[in-house]
Every structure is written in C-alpha cells, then in structure tokens.
Design an enzyme around this catalytic site. Structure first.
Site, PDB file in Angstrom:
ATOM      1  N   ARG A 104      34.017  39.155  42.576  1.00 43.81           N
ATOM      2  CA  ARG A 104      34.760  39.902  43.583  1.00 43.81           C
ATOM      3  C   ARG A 104      33.938  40.006  44.859  1.00 43.81           C
ATOM      4  NH1 ARG A 104      36.771  45.525  41.580  1.00 43.81           N
ATOM      5  NH2 ARG A 104      34.579  46.042  41.840  1.00 43.81           N
ATOM      6  N   THR A 108      35.836  41.990  50.917  1.00 46.96           N
ATOM      7  CA  THR A 108      37.297  41.885  50.854  1.00 46.96           C
ATOM      8  C   THR A 108      37.868  42.377  49.536  1.00 46.96           C
ATOM      9  OG1 THR A 108      37.285  39.646  49.933  1.00 46.96           O
ATOM     10  CG2 THR A 108      37.141  39.856  52.332  1.00 46.96           C
ATOM     11  N   ASP A 200      29.808  49.452  34.948  1.00 44.89           N
ATOM     12  CA  ASP A 200      29.960  48.005  35.040  1.00 44.89           C
ATOM     13  C   ASP A 200      29.821  47.407  33.640  1.00 44.89           C
ATOM     14  OD1 ASP A 200      29.066  45.148  35.284  1.00 44.89           O
ATOM     15  OD2 ASP A 200      29.335  45.582  37.405  1.00 44.89           O
ATOM     16  N   ASP A 203      27.096  44.641  33.245  1.00 50.78           N
ATOM     17  CA  ASP A 203      25.737  45.173  33.222  1.00 50.78           C
ATOM     18  C   ASP A 203      25.438  45.852  31.891  1.00 50.78           C
ATOM     19  OD1 ASP A 203      25.181  44.270  35.742  1.00 50.78           O
ATOM     20  OD2 ASP A 203      25.547  46.182  36.739  1.00 50.78           O
TER      21      ASP A 203
END
Length: 209
Positions: A104, A108, A200, A203
C-alpha cells in the site's frame, strides 16, 4: 450485507481475542493465525460439490461421497497472507498455492503490485484469496481484479478481521465475491489501521516492525 459472512464460532472468537492481545508472542500469534484459518476453512469450503462413488469397505460395498468439480487454489496476498496458508492446507492438502505481492502506497493508500506467481491451471480452479486484514479493501480488490483479468470467475475472499470500509469497498467493486471474516471491527483510523484490530498482521507474524 449480502455475501458477507462473519464467523461466530466460540473457538474462533476466543482465538481472535488472544491474537488481539499485544502481549501475544510472535510464535503464539503465528500458531493462532494457523488455527483460525483451519477452523474457517470448514465454512469457506462448505459449498464444494460432491459426487457419489462406490467403495469396498472391510465389511461391505458402500455408496458414499467424495469431492467433485473444480479443484482449489489458495492465493495469499504477500506477505501477511502467507500465515493463513498452512492452516488451510491442513484440511485441503490437494490445493495449489499462488502468490500475489501488493503493498500500500503510504501517501495514496492505493495498492501497488510487485509480484505474481500463479499455478499453470489457475483458470480451472476455485480461488480463495487470503489476507488477514481487510482494511481499506484496496489490496484485496486489486488482487481480485488481477485474477479476473486472468479469466478466473470463481473467487472467494477470506480474512481474519475486517473494517466496515473494507467490506463496503470490496463488496462494491466485486459483489460476486463472497467475503468471509472472523470478526468485523469498528472503523479505520487516520493511518488506515483497523480499530481496535490487532496491529500489523505481517509484523506480528514474522517478528518485524
């Protein structure tokens, strides 16, 4: 919302709660993702077609049923989707595995593809796209669009935790694709993280930050 399935099984909800806990170690988190994916596989594969066959048991001839129709392919979105593959393969070891790499863009928030490797017979298979988190829905939608361009029409999406924004985006972009999730959370924050979420997933799966 039509074509969206949120799991309420007690074992799944219990394990999702443990995954949310920031004290859960990488080893424990990885094991929980594997277990939840395996539990979810029961429902995700519920509509697989069967055919009747004749089998000789040690006692008599039996008319019974085995899987028929298209075979499956699992397509995890890298990298976090990898954590869900082994749990699925525990129940459906005949499935092939492809990979789609998306990240990602931090500015944006739109997905950018950087890798794709799919089985040669991908068009002949039913596809389950795997990604632990359905946040904005951009990556999932992009991955599914890419598969459809390959001529694949039978696609399901499976995640652990989904935000309402991601569900709406994916449903609007691909209303024909069923969405399976273990939990639907409240919202996205300003950084497009699911709240309350679990952080996350990549992670926490791989011990990185």
């Amino acid at each position: 919302m039509e074509n969206v399935f949120v799991f309420d099984h007690p074992l799944i909800q219990h394990k999702i709660s443990l995954m949310r806990d920031k004290r859960t170690t990488t080893k424990e988190f990885r094991e929980l993702v594997n277990e939840v994916a395996m539990l979810m596989a029961y429902e995700v594969t519920r509509d697989m077609p069967l055919k009747e066959v004749e089998i000789e048991t040690p006692v008599a001839i039996a008319r019974t049923r085995v899987l028929a129709g298209k075979k499956l392919a699992l397509v995890p979105i890298l990298r976090a989707g990898l954590g869900m593959v082994d749990g699925m393969l525990s129940l459906i070891p005949m499935a092939k595995v492809g990979h789609i790499g998306l990240y990602r863009d931090p500015k944006t928030l739109e997905p950018v593809e950087y890798y794709c490797k799919l089985p040669d017979d991908i068009e002949e298979r039913e596809i389950v796209v795997l990604d632990p988190m359905l946040a904005t829905g951009g990556s999932a939608s992009a991955a599914i669009s890419f598969l459809k361009k390959k001529g694949i029409n039978s696609i399901k999406f499976m995640c652990l935790i989904a935000a309402p924004e991601g569900i709406e985006r994916l449903h609007n972009d691909h209303p024909d694709v069923p969405i399976f999730c273990a939990a639907q959370d409240d919202r996205l924050n300003d950084h497009a993280y699911i709240v309350p979420g679990l952080g996350d997933a990549g992670d926490r799966l791989f011990g990185t930050k």
